[in-house]
Design an enzyme around this catalytic site. Structure first.
Site, PDB file in Angstrom:
ATOM      1  N   GLU A  77      -5.827  -1.138  -2.635  1.00 43.28           N
ATOM      2  CA  GLU A  77      -4.606  -1.632  -1.900  1.00 43.28           C
ATOM      3  C   GLU A  77      -4.622  -2.726  -0.812  1.00 43.28           C
ATOM      4  O   GLU A  77      -4.546  -2.523   0.185  1.00 43.28           O
ATOM      5  CB  GLU A  77      -3.967  -0.315  -1.304  1.00 43.28           C
ATOM      6  CG  GLU A  77      -3.818   0.664  -2.255  1.00 43.28           C
ATOM      7  CD  GLU A  77      -2.722   1.757  -1.600  1.00 43.28           C
ATOM      8  OE1 GLU A  77      -2.422   1.852  -0.204  1.00 43.28           O
ATOM      9  OE2 GLU A  77      -2.488   2.759  -2.166  1.00 43.28           O
TER      10      GLU A  77
ATOM     11  N   GLU B  86      -4.440   6.832  -7.835  1.00 43.26           N
ATOM     12  CA  GLU B  86      -4.010   7.690  -6.940  1.00 43.26           C
ATOM     13  C   GLU B  86      -2.400   8.114  -7.299  1.00 43.26           C
ATOM     14  O   GLU B  86      -1.423   7.077  -7.646  1.00 43.26           O
ATOM     15  CB  GLU B  86      -3.946   7.284  -5.406  1.00 43.26           C
ATOM     16  CG  GLU B  86      -5.087   6.903  -4.657  1.00 43.26           C
ATOM     17  CD  GLU B  86      -5.037   6.367  -3.311  1.00 43.26           C
ATOM     18  OE1 GLU B  86      -3.933   6.571  -2.636  1.00 43.26           O
ATOM     19  OE2 GLU B  86      -6.057   5.769  -2.818  1.00 43.26           O
TER      20      GLU B  86
END
Ligand code: FCB
Length: 463
Positions: free
Chosen positions: A178, A368
């Site tokens: 991220e 995720e």
């Protein structure tokens, strides 16, 4: 891609089989679970520093002890085995390996991951290693952090050190987790470490993270890494007032700012326009995008929810999105998790189908997906039907995307354990395994038992 729409599917649906070889697993990150923050030569990271400043993290929580996974990893691998996980995604703490970010290698830090990997392999679980899940060594932040170019080169050096030690046993490597969060929450809104509030630094950080990804990918390839991934937080952006200009800009900042350089070798024009107005583009040098644009095997997708925006001329820019004056980020109107994030499984289907259409050359892996709810133990059980519902809905959406042609290879639930949820501390529980933060006792929640059955049948039973 402009304005998005998302599909709604009925819950309580028929059984669904996933493709043979679909990889089922769970994910964690070093600072969120390991603890042992000052043990065996680990240096401080930006999260150690940031979490100790009053007001940065709820109730002053820190990752000093966390789930104590550093000492309890064997017990945690046993839990994974009981659930039947095929893969475990963990991150390596850079300051355990290079306490000052560069220079001296700390053998004891490498030894820990060596033990963890061996334990996983001994139980038939494939280790998926992420090299950067936000714990930048503090010494590198002191030298300018991701806002300076040198950090990208240091990251590649670190990647090579870790690969040299674990590359004979770890097949799947993720460079970054991220980068949008690391750059825009870390350097722009300041709600994450290092807590800076400087839009120009955030655009520079984003570029240097991407450059670090490219350089690290080159280093991993040179070392013979089998499979390389980049994990992005991606969110379909939906404009609720029927327009699309505002949604397109937010999509550019959050999604295409990272997808296009990594997978196409260029920045989107709309993102360059905003960056040019926030500090300029001088940090992007000739040749950088060719380095960023390395062939990779997998795109890791972290999906939690879509984003909703509308045109609102008087609105100031969102603190994490420079250039969004006149855009309102709309609060959710439907069901939400304990994070107040909307529950919209259809967003995952939309996203996966879009990615396989726009970037067809890369395989997809959900690295995720999951939800926080206010779980409470009930004797030896934790009844978390809301989480089962969330996961069931998202797996149905993933299956629909596969049916529509998306090249989705696997699904890793966030998270194996309740853990240190960044600025929320230990208040937000994302685990399928409950952790008592007084005793560190682990209790598989009902969702863990449900997930075990999903894995065993390679799919969903009828509801
Ligand atoms: C993601 C992070 C992960 C966790 C989840 C809830 O943004 O990668 O560490 O905090 O959100």
């Amino acid at each position: 891609m402009t304005a998005e729409t998302i599909t709604t599917r009925e819950a309580g649906s028929p059984g669904l089989a996933f493709p043979d070889g679909f990889v089922w697993g769970a994910a964690t990150a070093a600072y969120q679970i390991e603890g042992a923050a000052a043990e065996d030569g680990r240096g401080p990271s930006i999260w150690d520093t940031f979490s100790k400043v009053p007001g940065n993290v709820a109730d002053g929580h820190t990752g000093d002890v966390a789930c104590d996974h550093y000492h309890r990893y064997a017990e945690d691998v046993r839990l994974m085995t009981e659930l039947g996980l095929a893969a475990y995604r963990f991150s390596v703490a850079w300051p355990r390996i290079l306490p000052a970010g560069a220079g001296r290698v700390n053998a004891a830090g490498l030894d820990f991951y060596d033990r963890l990997v061996d334990e996983l392999l001994a139980h038939g679980i494939a280790p998926y290693a992420t090299l950067y899940h936000w714990d930048l060594p503090q010494a590198l932040e002191d030298a300018g952090g991701w806002a300076v170019r040198d950090t990208a080169a240091r990251f590649a050096d670190y990647a090579a050190v870790v690969h040299e030690r674990l590359g004979d046993r770890v097949r799947t490597w993720t460079t970054l987790n991220e980068p949008w969060v690391a750059s825009f929450l870390g350097y722009c809104s300041g709600v994450h470490a290092p807590g800076r509030r400087d839009p120009a630094a955030a655009f520079r950080a984003a570029h240097h993270l991407l450059l670090g990804h490219g350089l690290a990918t080159q280093a991993l390839r040179a070392g013979g890494a089998a499979e390389i991934a980049l994990t992005l937080n991606l969110s379909p952006v939906i404009q609720v007032d029927g327009g699309e200009r505002e949604a397109t800009l937010v999509d550019g900042l959050m999604n295409r700012q990272f997808l296009d350089p990594a997978l196409r070798g260029r920045y989107p024009e709309d993102v360059l326009d905003v960056a040019a107005r926030h500090g300029g583009l001088g940090h992007i040098r000739d040749g950088d995008l060719a380095v960023v644009h390395q062939p990779i095997d997998l795109l890791g997708i972290n999906y939690y929810n879509p984003s909703f925006v509308s045109a609102a001329p008087a609105e100031p820019a969102n603190p994490a999105f420079p250039g969004t004056e006149g855009i309102r980020f709309e609060p959710p109107t439907g069901p939400t998790t304990a994070m107040d994030w909307p529950i919209e499984p259809g967003g995952l289907e939309t996203l996966l189908v879009r990615l396989s259409r726009d970037y067809p050359e890369v395989g997809l892996l959900v690295t995720e997906n999951g939800a926080a709810f206010d779980d409470r133990p009930d004797g030896d059980r934790v009844h978390d039907d809301d989480r089962i519902g969330y996961l069931d809905g998202h797996l149905r959406a993933a299956h629909a995307a596969i049916t529509a042609g998306a090249d989705l290879r696997g699904y890793l639930v966030w998270s194996l354990l309740d853990n240190f949820e960044w600025a929320y501390g230990y208040h937000k529980r994302f685990g399928i395994v409950y952790v008592d933060f007084e005793t560190r006792r682990r209790v598989p929640k009902d969702s863990a038992l449900w997930y075990r059955d999903v894995i065993a049948r390679n799919g969903l039973g009828s509801a």
